[in-house]
Design an enzyme around this catalytic site. Sequence first.
Site, PDB file in Angstrom:
ATOM      1  N   ARG A 121       0.844  -1.316  -0.018  1.00 42.40           N
ATOM      2  CA  ARG A 121      -0.037   0.007  -0.107  1.00 42.40           C
ATOM      3  C   ARG A 121       0.833   1.096  -0.122  1.00 42.40           C
ATOM      4  O   ARG A 121       0.793   2.091   0.939  1.00 42.40           O
ATOM      5  CB  ARG A 121      -0.909   0.089   1.338  1.00 42.40           C
ATOM      6  CG  ARG A 121      -1.633  -1.366   1.438  1.00 42.40           C
ATOM      7  CD  ARG A 121      -2.391  -1.990   0.236  1.00 42.40           C
ATOM      8  NE  ARG A 121      -3.621  -1.344  -0.151  1.00 42.40           N
ATOM      9  CZ  ARG A 121      -5.002  -1.498   0.492  1.00 42.40           C
ATOM     10  NH1 ARG A 121      -4.920  -2.481   1.267  1.00 42.40           N
ATOM     11  NH2 ARG A 121      -6.169  -0.932  -0.093  1.00 42.40           N
ATOM     12  N   GLN A 126      -0.386   3.019  -5.843  1.00 40.78           N
ATOM     13  CA  GLN A 126      -1.834   3.470  -5.706  1.00 40.78           C
ATOM     14  C   GLN A 126      -2.466   3.516  -6.922  1.00 40.78           C
ATOM     15  O   GLN A 126      -3.763   3.312  -6.722  1.00 40.78           O
ATOM     16  CB  GLN A 126      -1.720   5.011  -5.217  1.00 40.78           C
ATOM     17  CG  GLN A 126      -2.333   5.193  -3.851  1.00 40.78           C
ATOM     18  CD  GLN A 126      -2.130   6.376  -3.390  1.00 40.78           C
ATOM     19  OE1 GLN A 126      -1.563   7.271  -3.755  1.00 40.78           O
ATOM     20  NE2 GLN A 126      -2.805   6.760  -1.798  1.00 40.78           N
ATOM     21  N   ASP A 129      -3.871  -0.032  -7.449  1.00 41.46           N
ATOM     22  CA  ASP A 129      -4.292  -0.690  -5.930  1.00 41.46           C
ATOM     23  C   ASP A 129      -5.721  -1.238  -6.061  1.00 41.46           C
ATOM     24  O   ASP A 129      -6.728  -0.504  -5.922  1.00 41.46           O
ATOM     25  CB  ASP A 129      -4.042   0.279  -4.733  1.00 41.46           C
ATOM     26  CG  ASP A 129      -4.520  -0.234  -3.527  1.00 41.46           C
ATOM     27  OD1 ASP A 129      -5.261  -1.268  -3.512  1.00 41.46           O
ATOM     28  OD2 ASP A 129      -3.781   0.251  -2.552  1.00 41.46           O
ATOM     29  N   SER A 132      -8.018  -1.054  -2.946  1.00 44.87           N
ATOM     30  CA  SER A 132      -8.837   0.374  -2.812  1.00 44.87           C
ATOM     31  C   SER A 132      -9.799   0.856  -3.931  1.00 44.87           C
ATOM     32  O   SER A 132     -10.842   0.970  -3.457  1.00 44.87           O
ATOM     33  CB  SER A 132      -7.581   1.424  -2.881  1.00 44.87           C
ATOM     34  OG  SER A 132      -6.939   1.333  -1.887  1.00 44.87           O
ATOM     35  N   TYR A 229      -1.527  -2.448   8.054  1.00 46.40           N
ATOM     36  CA  TYR A 229      -2.736  -3.215   8.125  1.00 46.40           C
ATOM     37  C   TYR A 229      -2.790  -3.716   9.786  1.00 46.40           C
ATOM     38  O   TYR A 229      -1.954  -3.474  10.451  1.00 46.40           O
ATOM     39  CB  TYR A 229      -2.195  -4.746   7.632  1.00 46.40           C
ATOM     40  CG  TYR A 229      -2.614  -4.647   6.011  1.00 46.40           C
ATOM     41  CD1 TYR A 229      -3.805  -4.375   5.517  1.00 46.40           C
ATOM     42  CD2 TYR A 229      -1.509  -4.709   5.405  1.00 46.40           C
ATOM     43  CE1 TYR A 229      -3.820  -4.438   4.202  1.00 46.40           C
ATOM     44  CE2 TYR A 229      -1.386  -4.773   4.060  1.00 46.40           C
ATOM     45  CZ  TYR A 229      -2.901  -4.570   3.206  1.00 46.40           C
ATOM     46  OH  TYR A 229      -3.165  -4.200   2.080  1.00 46.40           O
TER      47      TYR A 229
END
Length: 377
Positions: A121, A126, A129, A132, A229
């Site tokens: 992450r 990004q 991802d 997400s 996490y």
Amino acid sequence: MHIAIPAERLAGEHRVAATPETVKKLAAAGHTVAVEAGAGKAAAIPDAAYREAGASIVEQRPALLSGADIVLCVGSPDAADLDALKSGAVLAGMLSPYHNPLLPQLAAKRVSAFALELLPRTTRAQSMDVLSSQNNIAGYKAVLLACQFYPRFMPMLMTAAGTVKAARVLVLGVGVAGLQAIATAKRLGAVVEAYDVRPATREQVESLGAKFIEVPMSDEEKAASSGVYAREMTPEFLARQNELLAKRAAAADIVITTALIPGKPAPVLLPAASVAAMRPGSVIVDLAAESGGNCELTRAGEAWQSDNGVHLVGLTNLPSMVAADASSLYARNLLTFLGLLLSAEGLKIDLEDDLLAATLITHQGELRFGTTAKPAA
Ligand code: NAD
């Protein structure tokens, strides 16, 4: 390169791994793209749109797969599909590395398989991802599902017939899905409070105009919750947490739960006793249903009502319910990811690249997952 896009086979999976937009870009870069007939239908993309973008439409699935250097998928292909892949092919998608029984078969086929759920992450990752892009949709859809079951209005309404109170929404787990659930419930006019075991989420919750619920933590517990996490917490902490959450759930009309720990069963945040204390007509939407559920009474894939009238919504694969936009974002994620592998010289798997190294679960006959490919700490 020959790139194949098979139709998804899993029941209820309406997404597709490429869209006309991404096909066009792949074709412009000199690749040939073949799409299985009907692959985009459930995501509102007709075969003709793929054809127009430069893809060929293939009826025969085994031929589509066996002719491909690269196969892009949403969920993991099944055993017969893997049989059809050619040795050395690249497979990229959400391959469920923690639960996929076919990883040894993938390795034996010498497939280079990338599980995009394992992307670190980081800022660089990004735009690829998939967790997400898809969890964002799940958070949005969870609120809409809650509205569907909730027998009252979400916003406060002042009418000639009297005033209706705003719904009280409680969001448990404030990752990508939880944040979008908060934002969506706020937009609908609900009064929202939220909780996450990672104290770093407080600021994000408050920036969306919701109230953060705090469970007191020891220094040791804070240290365990400071990573990207969440980790599994001690039974003592969970008991303390659940006592407070039971009170907040009893005061809520709608609870959206999204708490997950990668590779582990979801933590139970709402035991049966908490549901028993909730009001008739209230709703729990459990986005962790597939991982065992954050509510003890969740049934994965089902929506049912408890004896005291609480709707328990354990429907799974919410992104697939918004298939067109979910596919569009997912396909862009995949296209960007492919950019790490493809250049003018062809296909190269550079294991020095942290994103490729983290996601490559089988390669050159070896099963890497569980050895070198691990989620970010
Ligand atoms: P996730 O789906 O793994 O989990 C959802 C949420 O559940 C998490 O916020 C987690 O802390 C929470 N949770 C776990 N156990 C809990 C418990 N017992 N009680 C309450 N909450 C609990 O999360 P995600 O959406 O995949 O996000 C994971 C992390 O990645 C977050 O830190 C997020 O900010 C980060 N992230 C970073 C980027 C980036 O920079 N590229 C992009 C997206 C997400």
